[in-house]
Design a protein around this motif. Structure first.
Motif, PDB file in Angstrom:
ATOM      1  N   ALA A  83      -0.807   7.828   2.629  1.00 20.60           N
ATOM      2  CA  ALA A  83      -1.352   9.008   1.943  1.00 20.60           C
ATOM      3  C   ALA A  83      -2.706   8.697   1.331  1.00 20.60           C
ATOM      4  O   ALA A  83      -3.002   7.552   0.964  1.00 20.60           O
ATOM      5  CB  ALA A  83      -0.395   9.485   0.858  1.00 20.60           C
ATOM      6  N   THR A 127       2.279  17.086  -4.123  1.00 21.32           N
ATOM      7  CA  THR A 127       2.127  16.781  -2.702  1.00 21.32           C
ATOM      8  C   THR A 127       1.693  18.034  -1.955  1.00 21.32           C
ATOM      9  O   THR A 127       2.326  19.090  -2.083  1.00 21.32           O
ATOM     10  CB  THR A 127       3.450  16.262  -2.117  1.00 21.32           C
ATOM     11  OG1 THR A 127       3.867  15.105  -2.847  1.00 21.32           O
ATOM     12  CG2 THR A 127       3.281  15.903  -0.647  1.00 21.32           C
ATOM     13  N   ASN A 137      -1.116  13.136   4.915  1.00 14.23           N
ATOM     14  CA  ASN A 137      -0.404  13.224   3.643  1.00 14.23           C
ATOM     15  C   ASN A 137      -1.423  13.154   2.511  1.00 14.23           C
ATOM     16  O   ASN A 137      -2.133  12.154   2.374  1.00 14.23           O
ATOM     17  CB  ASN A 137       0.594  12.077   3.502  1.00 14.23           C
ATOM     18  CG  ASN A 137       1.791  12.230   4.404  1.00 14.23           C
ATOM     19  OD1 ASN A 137       2.239  13.342   4.673  1.00 14.23           O
ATOM     20  ND2 ASN A 137       2.323  11.124   4.884  1.00 14.23           N
TER      21      ASN A 137
END
Length: 293
Positions: A83, A127, A137
């Protein structure tokens, strides 16, 4: 003009199978000691804090929701970038604004990490929906709960032979216009340069993000596609490319020679393998190019 939605690159997260091996490798690669080793939620992690971002290395450990997320990513994609985490000043407002801009964002929630010695840290994350970000991500990260910046990682050995900061993240994309729409228009990153070079066969987009850059690279040799964005590696800043390259070569790393970079006044070399997420580029800014035969 108000404050930008994103204030900087908070951290880059790597998913790995074996935390101890990865921490050892990145400690030797960066020439730095991890500033924090601990975990919670079924995962262990190590945190290397640099002046303009952090590297967070994560491995599943035991049972827990977060550990299952990391284990699932490893099963699907193997080791490497998990991410990109962007810092925001007001995470509730940032998540709300992104939803209004058509990007799914989870409700901000507290994250806890417990150091090996029992100390705890807390911060807040949201998120983003990868379907709305081109497949990457993406996390939003609010300030630490106690308001204090995390201490910097310290050099192991000579400071001039250690990495000083992250220069840029490379993301490979099939759709540069999507990248402009997501990272420029919706996340509000500053698109500083949009450059196409037929000799290199690539179009490059450079988004300034605090003290670092997120670079998107798209091939000029293939038509625009809809495939997900994927990691293209990390580029690190060094103050003495020759010293860092010599240290790594002496340690058995597969490194290229130091050469003149594409950007005037830079020296660069590549670390080809030896740690999850490689290859990596090492860049010395503002230096005369080495002599060529």
């Amino acid at each position: 003009m108000g404050q930008p939605l994103v204030t900087g690159l908070d951290h880059v997260a790597l998913a790995v199978f074996d935390l101890d091996q990865a921490v050892d490798a990145y400690g030797r690669l960066l020439g730095l000691a991890p500033e924090w080793v601990g975990g919670d939620g079924g995962a262990r992690h190590a945190w290397f804090q640099l002046p303009n971002m952090a590297l967070d290395i994560i491995a599943p450990a035991g049972d827990g929701a977060f550990g299952r997320v990391i284990a699932g990513h490893l099963a699907a994609h193997g080791e490497g970038l998990w991410a990109l985490a962007f810092a925001v000043a007001d995470i509730e407002a940032a998540a709300t604004l992104l939803r209004r801009r058509g990007v799914g964002a989870s409700d901000p929630g507290a994250v806890r990490t417990t150091h090996l010695d029992g100390r705890k840290r807390y911060w807040t994350t949201s998120t983003l929906d990868a379907a709305d970000t081109g497949g990457m991500n993406i996390l939003l990260v609010g300030p630490p709960r106690d308001g204090q910046p995390f201490p910097l990682s310290t050099a192991v050995g000579e400071a001039r032979a250690a990495v000083t900061e992250l220069d840029h993240v490379v993301v490979r994309t099939e759709d540069p216009e999507r990248a402009i729409a997501v990272y420029g228009a919706k996340l509000g990153l500053d698109l500083r340069l949009d450059r196409s070079n037929p000799d290199w066969g690539v179009r490059q987009l450079f988004f300034r993000c605090g003290g670092a850059v997120v670079e998107f690279a798209a091939s000029l040799k293939t038509p625009r596609g809809e495939g997900p964005d994927r990691s293209g590696g990390l580029a690190w800043r060094v103050s003495d490319a020759a010293a860092v390259q010599a240290r790594l070569a002496a340690g058995g790393w597969n490194v290229s020679d130091v050469k003149r970079g594409r950007k005037p006044g830079t020296q660069v070399f590549t670390v080809r393998e030896g740690a999850p997420g490689l290859p990596a580029l090492m860049i010395q800014q503002g230096a005369p190019a080495p002599q060529e035969d």
